[in-house]
Design a protein around this motif. Structure first.
Motif, PDB file in Angstrom:
ATOM      1  N   PHE A  57      95.989 -47.074  15.822  1.00 47.68           N
ATOM      2  CA  PHE A  57      96.064 -46.543  14.475  1.00 47.68           C
ATOM      3  C   PHE A  57      96.801 -45.260  14.439  1.00 47.68           C
ATOM      4  CE2 PHE A  57      92.480 -49.569  14.591  1.00 47.68           C
ATOM      5  CZ  PHE A  57      92.917 -50.788  13.385  1.00 47.68           C
ATOM      6  N   GLU A  58      97.022 -44.718  15.456  1.00 43.65           N
ATOM      7  CA  GLU A  58      97.390 -43.459  15.350  1.00 43.65           C
ATOM      8  C   GLU A  58      98.807 -43.046  15.920  1.00 43.65           C
ATOM      9  OE1 GLU A  58      95.843 -40.617  14.238  1.00 43.65           O
ATOM     10  OE2 GLU A  58      93.892 -42.139  13.900  1.00 43.65           O
ATOM     11  N   LYS A  59      99.131 -43.810  16.962  1.00 42.70           N
ATOM     12  CA  LYS A  59     100.581 -43.455  17.263  1.00 42.70           C
ATOM     13  C   LYS A  59     101.464 -44.857  17.994  1.00 42.70           C
ATOM     14  CE  LYS A  59     102.288 -40.453  20.594  1.00 42.70           C
ATOM     15  NZ  LYS A  59     102.254 -39.886  22.158  1.00 42.70           N
ATOM     16  N   ILE A  60     102.649 -45.186  17.412  1.00 40.02           N
ATOM     17  CA  ILE A  60     103.528 -46.255  17.661  1.00 40.02           C
ATOM     18  C   ILE A  60     103.427 -46.041  19.349  1.00 40.02           C
ATOM     19  CG2 ILE A  60     105.666 -46.856  17.472  1.00 40.02           C
ATOM     20  CD1 ILE A  60     106.140 -45.742  14.994  1.00 40.02           C
ATOM     21  N   PRO A  61     103.016 -47.439  19.840  1.00 45.03           N
ATOM     22  CA  PRO A  61     103.285 -47.501  21.278  1.00 45.03           C
ATOM     23  C   PRO A  61     104.769 -47.601  21.742  1.00 45.03           C
ATOM     24  CG  PRO A  61     102.646 -49.421  20.204  1.00 45.03           C
ATOM     25  CD  PRO A  61     102.535 -48.396  19.285  1.00 45.03           C
ATOM     26  N   PRO A  62     105.123 -47.038  22.746  1.00 43.17           N
ATOM     27  CA  PRO A  62     106.712 -47.170  23.305  1.00 43.17           C
ATOM     28  C   PRO A  62     106.585 -48.543  24.212  1.00 43.17           C
ATOM     29  CG  PRO A  62     105.196 -45.858  24.862  1.00 43.17           C
ATOM     30  CD  PRO A  62     104.238 -46.405  23.719  1.00 43.17           C
ATOM     31  N   TYR A  63     107.788 -48.831  24.588  1.00 41.60           N
ATOM     32  CA  TYR A  63     107.936 -50.179  25.329  1.00 41.60           C
ATOM     33  C   TYR A  63     107.272 -49.957  26.672  1.00 41.60           C
ATOM     34  CZ  TYR A  63     110.924 -52.734  22.153  1.00 41.60           C
ATOM     35  OH  TYR A  63     111.433 -53.682  21.338  1.00 41.60           O
ATOM     36  N   PHE A  64     106.746 -51.061  27.331  1.00 39.75           N
ATOM     37  CA  PHE A  64     106.075 -50.805  28.658  1.00 39.75           C
ATOM     38  C   PHE A  64     106.713 -52.018  29.327  1.00 39.75           C
ATOM     39  CE2 PHE A  64     102.703 -48.738  26.759  1.00 39.75           C
ATOM     40  CZ  PHE A  64     102.269 -47.709  27.369  1.00 39.75           C
ATOM     41  N   ASP A  65     107.473 -51.809  30.368  1.00 38.76           N
ATOM     42  CA  ASP A  65     108.260 -52.624  31.290  1.00 38.76           C
ATOM     43  C   ASP A  65     107.252 -53.475  31.925  1.00 38.76           C
ATOM     44  OD1 ASP A  65     110.571 -52.234  30.332  1.00 38.76           O
ATOM     45  OD2 ASP A  65     110.988 -50.712  31.665  1.00 38.76           O
ATOM     46  N   ILE A  66     107.367 -54.794  32.037  1.00 38.95           N
ATOM     47  CA  ILE A  66     106.595 -55.571  32.600  1.00 38.95           C
ATOM     48  C   ILE A  66     107.094 -56.128  33.802  1.00 38.95           C
ATOM     49  CG2 ILE A  66     104.854 -57.655  32.604  1.00 38.95           C
ATOM     50  CD1 ILE A  66     105.290 -56.648  29.456  1.00 38.95           C
ATOM     51  N   SER A  67     108.557 -56.650  33.564  1.00 42.85           N
ATOM     52  CA  SER A  67     109.523 -57.130  34.614  1.00 42.85           C
ATOM     53  C   SER A  67     110.865 -56.503  33.979  1.00 42.85           C
ATOM     54  CB  SER A  67     109.343 -58.642  34.793  1.00 42.85           C
ATOM     55  OG  SER A  67     110.214 -59.189  33.830  1.00 42.85           O
ATOM     56  N   PRO A  68     111.790 -56.636  34.822  1.00 42.00           N
ATOM     57  CA  PRO A  68     113.019 -55.997  34.495  1.00 42.00           C
ATOM     58  C   PRO A  68     113.710 -56.785  33.132  1.00 42.00           C
ATOM     59  CG  PRO A  68     113.213 -56.818  36.643  1.00 42.00           C
ATOM     60  CD  PRO A  68     111.881 -57.080  36.262  1.00 42.00           C
ATOM     61  N   THR A  69     113.080 -57.848  32.800  1.00 44.94           N
ATOM     62  CA  THR A  69     113.388 -58.857  31.638  1.00 44.94           C
ATOM     63  C   THR A  69     112.487 -58.544  30.439  1.00 44.94           C
ATOM     64  OG1 THR A  69     112.832 -60.713  32.737  1.00 44.94           O
ATOM     65  CG2 THR A  69     115.378 -60.063  32.663  1.00 44.94           C
ATOM     66  N   HIS A  70     111.332 -58.131  30.787  1.00 44.16           N
ATOM     67  CA  HIS A  70     110.071 -58.338  29.906  1.00 44.16           C
ATOM     68  C   HIS A  70     109.514 -57.039  29.433  1.00 44.16           C
ATOM     69  CE1 HIS A  70     105.887 -60.448  29.482  1.00 44.16           C
ATOM     70  NE2 HIS A  70     106.432 -59.860  28.285  1.00 44.16           N
ATOM     71  N   LYS A  71     109.322 -56.716  28.468  1.00 44.61           N
ATOM     72  CA  LYS A  71     108.729 -55.463  27.783  1.00 44.61           C
ATOM     73  C   LYS A  71     108.077 -55.716  26.493  1.00 44.61           C
ATOM     74  CE  LYS A  71     113.254 -53.856  26.187  1.00 44.61           C
ATOM     75  NZ  LYS A  71     114.157 -52.666  25.862  1.00 44.61           N
ATOM     76  N   ALA A  72     107.082 -54.968  26.416  1.00 37.14           N
ATOM     77  CA  ALA A  72     106.205 -54.993  25.031  1.00 37.14           C
ATOM     78  C   ALA A  72     105.701 -53.935  24.651  1.00 37.14           C
ATOM     79  CB  ALA A  72     105.034 -56.096  25.476  1.00 37.14           C
ATOM     80  N   THR A 132     102.708 -52.204  23.356  1.00 32.71           N
ATOM     81  CA  THR A 132     101.632 -52.363  22.998  1.00 32.71           C
ATOM     82  C   THR A 132     100.545 -51.185  23.896  1.00 32.71           C
ATOM     83  OG1 THR A 132      99.389 -53.772  23.134  1.00 32.71           O
ATOM     84  CG2 THR A 132     101.239 -54.197  24.482  1.00 32.71           C
ATOM     85  N   TRP A 133      99.706 -50.611  23.469  1.00 27.56           N
ATOM     86  CA  TRP A 133      98.853 -49.498  24.125  1.00 27.56           C
ATOM     87  C   TRP A 133      98.312 -50.379  25.392  1.00 27.56           C
ATOM     88  CZ3 TRP A 133     100.615 -45.077  24.586  1.00 27.56           C
ATOM     89  CH2 TRP A 133     100.991 -44.364  23.329  1.00 27.56           C
ATOM     90  N   LEU A 134      98.069 -51.638  25.281  1.00 26.63           N
ATOM     91  CA  LEU A 134      97.236 -52.506  26.291  1.00 26.63           C
ATOM     92  C   LEU A 134      97.821 -52.079  27.624  1.00 26.63           C
ATOM     93  CD1 LEU A 134      96.319 -55.812  24.504  1.00 26.63           C
ATOM     94  CD2 LEU A 134      94.765 -53.633  24.788  1.00 26.63           C
ATOM     95  N   LEU A 135      99.082 -52.013  27.574  1.00 28.47           N
ATOM     96  CA  LEU A 135      99.800 -51.833  28.741  1.00 28.47           C
ATOM     97  C   LEU A 135      99.798 -50.617  29.496  1.00 28.47           C
ATOM     98  CD1 LEU A 135     102.898 -54.063  27.973  1.00 28.47           C
ATOM     99  CD2 LEU A 135     101.134 -54.731  29.565  1.00 28.47           C
ATOM    100  N   ASP A 136      99.200 -49.610  28.757  1.00 31.24           N
ATOM    101  CA  ASP A 136      99.019 -48.110  29.224  1.00 31.24           C
ATOM    102  C   ASP A 136      97.958 -48.279  30.409  1.00 31.24           C
ATOM    103  OD1 ASP A 136      99.595 -45.099  28.196  1.00 31.24           O
ATOM    104  OD2 ASP A 136      97.735 -45.095  29.383  1.00 31.24           O
ATOM    105  N   PRO A 137      98.076 -47.537  31.372  1.00 40.46           N
ATOM    106  CA  PRO A 137      96.904 -47.238  32.423  1.00 40.46           C
ATOM    107  C   PRO A 137      95.768 -47.034  31.894  1.00 40.46           C
ATOM    108  CG  PRO A 137      98.886 -46.125  32.963  1.00 40.46           C
ATOM    109  CD  PRO A 137      99.247 -46.585  31.848  1.00 40.46           C
ATOM    110  N   ARG A 138      95.662 -46.373  31.089  1.00 37.01           N
ATOM    111  CA  ARG A 138      94.307 -45.769  30.430  1.00 37.01           C
ATOM    112  C   ARG A 138      93.635 -46.884  29.722  1.00 37.01           C
ATOM    113  NH1 ARG A 138      96.880 -40.915  28.250  1.00 37.01           N
ATOM    114  NH2 ARG A 138      98.691 -42.335  27.958  1.00 37.01           N
ATOM    115  N   ALA A 139      94.247 -47.953  29.232  1.00 30.24           N
ATOM    116  CA  ALA A 139      93.655 -48.745  28.376  1.00 30.24           C
ATOM    117  C   ALA A 139      92.622 -49.663  28.798  1.00 30.24           C
ATOM    118  CB  ALA A 139      94.886 -49.717  27.830  1.00 30.24           C
ATOM    119  N   PRO A 140      91.725 -49.969  28.196  1.00 26.26           N
ATOM    120  CA  PRO A 140      90.604 -50.963  28.653  1.00 26.26           C
ATOM    121  C   PRO A 140      91.173 -52.005  28.839  1.00 26.26           C
ATOM    122  CG  PRO A 140      90.393 -50.548  26.332  1.00 26.26           C
ATOM    123  CD  PRO A 140      91.344 -49.391  26.755  1.00 26.26           C
ATOM    124  N   LYS A 141      90.374 -52.927  29.787  1.00 27.99           N
ATOM    125  CA  LYS A 141      91.261 -54.370  29.929  1.00 27.99           C
ATOM    126  C   LYS A 141      90.643 -55.274  28.880  1.00 27.99           C
ATOM    127  CE  LYS A 141      92.235 -57.336  34.003  1.00 27.99           C
ATOM    128  NZ  LYS A 141      93.141 -57.774  33.469  1.00 27.99           N
TER     129      LYS A 141
END
Lengths: 314, 359
Positions: free
Chosen positions: B311-326, B328-337
């Motif tokens: 609700f506070e900050k726009i998430p940046p793109y997180f790369d999942i693979s060279p062709t895949h990015k999203a 969402t803060w869920l991909l931040d290492p600090r995020a809960p699973k």
């Protein structure tokens, strides 16, 4: 198509018959005083004689039958007794209708020549100064009674352009103002509807597809939008013809043109039955022909309109 | 498909598009960055109003008059002279005429209204052929008839002289496709080309587009809200929400490895994946009002598992693979699973079980 047109003509004939009959009967319901200029000083006998001579002493339905018989067997429109004494109506009108028709056709041509480009330019520059100016012009002419601008044209244009006031058949200069007057209501009529339909058409999806194709907006305007907007204009053709007829009644008397238009008011006032019937019939024919022409034009331009019955699509 | 060697044909950099509406400003495209590769089929999915069509209208210069690019760049690399064109700088119609049709063409949603009812289909296709291939007379007619055949219209010679109202919806869409193809474009944008058609025709049109893509060497951008269609046709999928691409990847990645909660929600609401007897999943709430600036992750208010930071900050793109990015803060290492919903887990399990996607 031919079958349709024939059917249409037959039905138009019926319409015409009804119109003429109604006018015929209405004229017979007028007081007989109108037939004789010096009614008050005439003896009963002279009046009865006069009525008998004009065939007015018969019951109305017999008079009507006689009139129709004459019309279909001899092409006679009756005899004028008041406007001219005992001259066949066809003979009186023979010299008059060519002038009115010529004036009307010239007016119609001028209206198309000015009205269509005006409407197109307005639609092309929708919201621009030319559109606003044109809309103002259209609204003014539409709002004013025709009599007002007919008079204004005569008053000021004769002076401004040094044109003669009275009409002479041989002098082309004297044709300018009557023709322009007759054209004016139709100019704004064509411009108004063409602009409206072009604006409508230019928001349609197929215009977008033309843009996607890479056509310039100029080409789209002329090759697609104008053509499509022109089709519904067909339904206004009869109105413009009637505009011309109505206009001619006034314009012809303004410029003392020896045509048919000015005549109608005159013969109604003087209760010349045969003349009124004949002129009303001719005007009604103009209206009906306009309707048929409009429909035929639309069917020629729009492949979706078919008069020959349903053909299977797909 | 190997994206390492692919040539970028169209590049969008931090694009922002706004509309003036009754004195207010609507922020329709909010900072999209996207590369379209030559020869690929890129699907853009999202619900109505997510900006799919608005985004694509920028590529052909047909944004509505009250819309404008407030920021960012669109660069086209496909010109024959090899020089890139900056489409976002185009002002005049003359500039766009070098792009429209011959470089980028488009198929619209509704075939019933896309054709001029007063001109024969042959004429309408012919206009495009003459404009872009300079043919005339008999050669023009031949070319048009060939294209009519190419798009699968039977008896093309007879159909050439017919009017649009004599065609069924599916056949009309083929004519629209024929017009788009007749321009010989390099990029073909398909804006929900099957939405207005009935289901049996949809598959035919999709197969036709696949075939044409191969025959005419097209790059296809396919706009749709139907994920079923996507599985059928796309190499890559971009998921749009509230004027932004929130996840992008190959079709496989989006179907089996999706990471954004919105993508999960979209997949969960696919009727094909619903369980018989259970109510079909639907996303609660409505998309955000784009008249106001969106704070944080635009999907957060509709996401029951949203994090506080969403609700506070726009998430940046997180790369999942060279062709895949999203995004969402869920991909931040600090995020809960957070576990994806059951349907997504089923899809993933099904893939491990060996089933192929798109079936």
């Amino acid at each position: 198509m031919l079958k349709y047109i024939l059917k249409r003509l037959a039905r138009s004939l019926l319409t015409l018959l009804i119109i003429v009959s109604i006018v015929f009967i209405l004229m017979r319901k007028m007081p007989i005083t109108g037939y004789f200029p010096n009614y008050d000083h005439m003896s009963q006998e002279a009046i009865a004689n006069g009525l008998h001579m004009m065939g007015l002493d018969l019951p109305v339905h017999q008079q009507l039958l006689l009139f129709l018989k004459g019309l279909f067997t001899k092409g006679s429109l009756g005899i004028s007794y008041v406007y001219r004494n005992q001259v066949p109506v066809t003979e009186i009108l023979a010299t008059k209708w060519p002038i009115s028709v010529k004036l009307g056709l010239l007016g119609q041509a001028l209206a198309l020549l000015i009205g269509l480009p005006l409407g197109t330019v307005m639609a092309q520059h929708k919201g621009g100064w030319i559109d606003r100016f044109g809309t103002g012009f259209i609204v003014t002419i539409q709002a004013l009674p025709a009599a007002v601008y007919f008079l204004l044209i005569q008053l000021y244009a004769t002076e401004a352009f040094r044109l003669p006031l009275a009409f002479t058949y041989e002098n082309p200069k004297t044709w300018i103002l009557p023709v322009f007057s007759l054209a004016l209501p139709n100019i704004v009529y064509y411009a108004m509807w063409l602009r409206r339909y072009m604006v409508d058409e230019s928001t349609k999806d197929y215009v977008k597809l033309c843009q996607i194709k890479g056509m310039s907006s100029r080409a789209i305007m002329f090759k697609h939008v104008f053509r499509n907007a022109f089709v519904p204009l067909g339904q206004y053709l009869p109105t413009t013809l009637l505009n011309t007829v109505v206009g001619s009644i006034y314009v012809e008397s303004l410029y003392s043109i020896p045509g048919m238009g000015g005549l109608l008011v005159d013969v109604i006032k003087r209760q010349d039955n045969a003349m009124v019937q004949a002129i009303v019939m001719i005007f009604a024919t103009v209206g009906i022909v306009g309707l048929i022409l409009g429909d035929i034009m639309m069917s020629l331009l729009d492949p979706r309109i078919s008069f020959t019955g349903k053909k299977g699509g797909r | 498909m190997d994206y390492q060697d692919r040539k970028v044909i169209l590049s969008v950099e931090d694009l922002n598009v706004k509309f003036n509406l009754r004195g207010k400003v609507l922020h329709a495209i909010r900072g999209i960055t996207l590369d379209v590769y030559q020869g690929e089929t890129l699907a853009i999915v999202g619900e109505s109003g997510s900006g799919k069509s608005v985004l694509n209208k920028n590529f052909i210069g047909l944004l509505d008059a009250n819309g404008f690019i407030s920021d960012g760049k669109i660069i086209y690399y496909g010109m024959d002279d090899g020089n890139p064109r900056i489409l976002s700088d185009f002002q005049k119609e003359k500039e766009w005429l070098t792009i429209r049709g011959s470089e980028v063409s488009m198929i619209m949603q509704d075939p019933m209204t896309s054709l001029n009812p007063l001109k024969t289909v042959g004429k309408q296709i012919g206009e495009a052929v003459r404009l872009h291939q300079g043919l005339k007379g008999a050669a023009l007619r031949q070319a048009v008839i060939k294209i009519l055949g190419d798009v699968g219209i039977p008896e093309p010679e007879k159909r050439y002289a017919q009017y649009p109202h004599e065609f069924s919806g599916g056949m009309r869409q083929r004519v629209v496709i024929a017009i788009a193809i007749a321009c010989r474009p390099k990029i073909l944008i398909c804006d929900e080309p099957t939405t207005a058609l009935d289901v049996t025709i949809q598959a035919q049109i999709l197969n036709l587009l696949k075939k044409l893509k191969k025959d005419y060497n097209l790059t296809v951008i396919f706009i749709t809200h139907d994920l079923g269609v996507v599985a059928n046709i796309a190499d890559r999928v971009a998921v749009m929400y509230a004027g932004d691409i929130i996840e992008i990847g190959t079709s496989k990645e989006i179907f089996y490895e999706s990471r954004h909660p919105y993508t999960w929600a979209l997949l969960s609401s696919l009727p094909q994946l619903g369980v018989k007897g259970e109510e079909l999943y639907s996303i609660k709430g409505t998309p955000p009002n784009l008249f106001k600036e969106v704070r944080g992750d635009a999907f957060a208010p509709r996401n029951p598992q949203a994090l506080a930071i969403d609700f506070e900050k726009i998430p940046p793109y997180f790369d999942i693979s060279p062709t895949h990015k999203a995004k969402t803060w869920l991909l931040d290492p600090r995020a809960p699973k957070i576990e994806p919903p059951a349907v997504i887990q089923q899809i993933r399990a099904a893939k491990k079980g060996g089933a192929e996607y798109g079936e």
